[in-house]
Design an enzyme around this catalytic site. Sequence first.
Site, PDB file in Angstrom:
ATOM      1  N   ALA A  61       0.874  -1.173   0.000  1.00 12.77           N
ATOM      2  CA  ALA A  61       0.000   0.000   0.000  1.00 12.77           C
ATOM      3  C   ALA A  61       0.908   1.219   0.000  1.00 12.77           C
ATOM      4  O   ALA A  61       2.065   1.139   0.434  1.00 12.77           O
ATOM      5  CB  ALA A  61      -0.879  -0.013   1.238  1.00 12.77           C
ATOM      6  N   GLY A  81       0.413  -4.906   0.865  1.00 17.06           N
ATOM      7  CA  GLY A  81      -0.772  -4.948   0.010  1.00 17.06           C
ATOM      8  C   GLY A  81      -0.518  -5.654  -1.320  1.00 17.06           C
ATOM      9  O   GLY A  81      -1.456  -6.159  -1.938  1.00 17.06           O
ATOM     10  N   GLU A 135      -0.881  -9.221  -0.510  1.00 16.49           N
ATOM     11  CA  GLU A 135      -2.312  -9.398  -0.211  1.00 16.49           C
ATOM     12  C   GLU A 135      -3.133  -9.451  -1.503  1.00 16.49           C
ATOM     13  O   GLU A 135      -4.072 -10.225  -1.625  1.00 16.49           O
ATOM     14  CB  GLU A 135      -2.797  -8.278   0.722  1.00 16.49           C
ATOM     15  CG  GLU A 135      -2.231  -8.445   2.137  1.00 16.49           C
ATOM     16  CD  GLU A 135      -2.552  -7.268   3.047  1.00 16.49           C
ATOM     17  OE1 GLU A 135      -2.185  -6.132   2.681  1.00 16.49           O
ATOM     18  OE2 GLU A 135      -3.158  -7.474   4.110  1.00 16.49           O
ATOM     19  N   GLU A 153       4.311  -5.235   7.400  1.00 14.31           N
ATOM     20  CA  GLU A 153       3.563  -4.165   8.080  1.00 14.31           C
ATOM     21  C   GLU A 153       4.005  -3.897   9.513  1.00 14.31           C
ATOM     22  O   GLU A 153       4.045  -2.752   9.952  1.00 14.31           O
ATOM     23  CB  GLU A 153       2.054  -4.466   8.049  1.00 14.31           C
ATOM     24  CG  GLU A 153       1.399  -4.213   6.697  1.00 14.31           C
ATOM     25  CD  GLU A 153       1.480  -5.389   5.748  1.00 14.31           C
ATOM     26  OE1 GLU A 153       2.249  -6.348   6.012  1.00 14.31           O
ATOM     27  OE2 GLU A 153       0.781  -5.368   4.714  1.00 14.31           O
TER      28      GLU A 153
HETATM   29  N1  COA Z   1       4.621   3.046  -0.626  1.00 12.67           N
HETATM   30  C1  COA Z   1       5.023   4.207  -1.165  1.00 12.67           C
HETATM   31  N2  COA Z   1       6.155   4.322  -1.893  1.00 12.67           N
HETATM   32  C2  COA Z   1       6.896   3.212  -2.067  1.00 12.67           C
HETATM   33  C3  COA Z   1       6.531   1.973  -1.533  1.00 12.67           C
HETATM   34  C4  COA Z   1       5.325   1.913  -0.775  1.00 12.67           C
HETATM   35  N3  COA Z   1       4.878   0.769  -0.253  1.00 12.67           N
HETATM   36  N4  COA Z   1       7.473   1.062  -1.854  1.00 12.67           N
HETATM   37  C5  COA Z   1       8.393   1.717  -2.581  1.00 12.67           C
HETATM   38  N5  COA Z   1       8.047   3.011  -2.712  1.00 12.67           N
HETATM   39  C6  COA Z   1       8.767   4.072  -3.436  1.00 12.67           C
HETATM   40  C7  COA Z   1       9.967   4.572  -2.654  1.00 12.67           C
HETATM   41  O1  COA Z   1       9.578   5.515  -1.694  1.00 12.67           O
HETATM   42  C8  COA Z   1      10.795   5.154  -3.772  1.00 12.67           C
HETATM   43  O2  COA Z   1      10.257   6.403  -4.134  1.00 12.67           O
HETATM   44  P1  COA Z   1      11.220   7.699  -4.369  1.00 12.67           P
HETATM   45  O3  COA Z   1      12.149   7.272  -5.479  1.00 12.67           O
HETATM   46  O4  COA Z   1      10.271   8.769  -4.754  1.00 12.67           O
HETATM   47  O5  COA Z   1      11.945   7.907  -3.072  1.00 12.67           O
HETATM   48  C9  COA Z   1      10.538   4.207  -4.937  1.00 12.67           C
HETATM   49  O6  COA Z   1       9.319   3.554  -4.637  1.00 12.67           O
HETATM   50  C10 COA Z   1      11.611   3.149  -5.123  1.00 12.67           C
HETATM   51  O7  COA Z   1      11.770   2.458  -3.910  1.00 12.67           O
HETATM   52  P2  COA Z   1      13.166   2.275  -3.142  1.00 12.67           P
HETATM   53  O8  COA Z   1      12.879   2.031  -1.704  1.00 12.67           O
HETATM   54  O9  COA Z   1      14.090   3.389  -3.492  1.00 12.67           O
HETATM   55  O10 COA Z   1      13.702   0.926  -3.837  1.00 12.67           O
HETATM   56  P3  COA Z   1      14.732  -0.125  -3.223  1.00 12.67           P
HETATM   57  O11 COA Z   1      15.105  -1.032  -4.339  1.00 12.67           O
HETATM   58  O12 COA Z   1      15.813   0.562  -2.486  1.00 12.67           O
HETATM   59  O13 COA Z   1      13.879  -0.965  -2.152  1.00 12.67           O
HETATM   60  C11 COA Z   1      11.910  -2.153  -1.335  1.00 12.67           C
HETATM   61  C12 COA Z   1      12.797  -1.789  -2.550  1.00 12.67           C
HETATM   62  C13 COA Z   1      10.697  -2.870  -1.865  1.00 12.67           C
HETATM   63  C14 COA Z   1      12.713  -3.071  -0.378  1.00 12.67           C
HETATM   64  C15 COA Z   1      11.509  -0.852  -0.577  1.00 12.67           C
HETATM   65  O14 COA Z   1      10.977   0.055  -1.511  1.00 12.67           O
HETATM   66  C16 COA Z   1      10.488  -1.048   0.508  1.00 12.67           C
HETATM   67  O15 COA Z   1      10.831  -1.541   1.586  1.00 12.67           O
HETATM   68  N6  COA Z   1       9.215  -0.630   0.255  1.00 12.67           N
HETATM   69  C17 COA Z   1       8.170  -0.667   1.239  1.00 12.67           C
HETATM   70  C18 COA Z   1       7.671  -2.079   1.431  1.00 12.67           C
HETATM   71  C19 COA Z   1       6.607  -2.113   2.499  1.00 12.67           C
HETATM   72  O16 COA Z   1       6.849  -1.912   3.670  1.00 12.67           O
HETATM   73  N7  COA Z   1       5.355  -2.406   2.061  1.00 12.67           N
HETATM   74  C20 COA Z   1       4.250  -2.558   2.944  1.00 12.67           C
HETATM   75  C21 COA Z   1       3.460  -1.327   3.019  1.00 12.67           C
HETATM   76  S1  COA Z   1       2.102  -1.522   4.113  1.00 12.67           S
END
Ligand code: COA
Length: 260
Positions: A66, A112, A115, A135
């Site tokens: 999400a 999400g 999910e 989460e």
């Molecule tokens: N919500 C909003 N933005 C998200 C996102 C999310 N769930 N997941 C990734 N993004 C965005 C990042 O903020 C980043 O945006 P920016 O370039 O404007 O800063 C972009 O997507 C790329 O992500 P980034 O984190 O730079 O990539 P990465 O390869 O370093 O890491 C992940 C990849 C998936 C490990 C990392 O993005 C992450 O942990 N995301 C969140 C996962 C999460 O907790 N999801 C559950 C949400 S309830």
Amino acid sequence: MEYQNILVNIEGSTATITINRPNKLNALNKDTIKDLHGAFKKLEKNKKVRVIIITGSGEKAFVAGADIAEFSGFSKKEGKKLAAKGQEMLFDFVENLSKPVIAAVNGFALGGGLELAMACHFRVASENAKMGLPEVSLGVIPGYGGTQRLPRLVGKGRAMEMIMTAGMIDAQRALDYGLVNHVVPQEGLMGLCTQLADRISNNSPVAIGYAIKAINDCFNNNVNGYATEIEAFGECFGTADFKEGTSAFLEKRKADFPGK
Ligand code: COA
């Protein structure tokens, strides 16, 4: 353009929905959920479409969760509404769709994203896919059905561990857990999903719709799934698909199901 955050492509009897926010790793914001709801609703009504594949754009992510930026300032009331509305509009909606929905998990499927994949009828993953429900690392729990669907798919102990550690599992482990049905190199992912969709499309869409309902009722505590099965089995006998399927068998030809 009809949708801002997704692409929809129909080829033959298969529709592919691609979540298209690659710069945000296809994170699900409110507008994307709205787009997805609209697309699924429309595709369910489209007689030509027999199977729907959903995937993420780019090579990195199916859906990374999400949209954290969108809900970070929410109150308790807003949080509850977010989960309830999302479950109704997308996750439960997809699970209960009468047409098969295959998740082509092409990279990160987190929060999400996992999910959503779990709400689909089954999942195929690419070798680079990583899945998890992170989460609790954000101080929240899965709110789009993750605490319910993950234990059903992988068992309670594994679900507890995945949710409590907030860790990710790779595609091979997801296959071992039964979370995904197949793992293939990324370049073969859509090909395999299309092949599966083609095989499904040869069968009666009406019977498949009833089968989805009966299987879903296996996990619905409010109803007796065996009773659903008996009812649905009987209903099949009144369909044109049943007449065509049995006639084709007896006449030693391939069935051409009208979908009624
Ligand atoms: N919500 C909003 N933005 C998200 C996102 C999310 N769930 N997941 C990734 N993004 C965005 C990042 O903020 C980043 O945006 P920016 O370039 O404007 O800063 C972009 O997507 C790329 O992500 P980034 O984190 O730079 O990539 P990465 O390869 O370093 O890491 C992940 C990849 C998936 C490990 C990392 O993005 C992450 O942990 N995301 C969140 C996962 C999460 O907790 N999801 C559950 C949400 S309830």
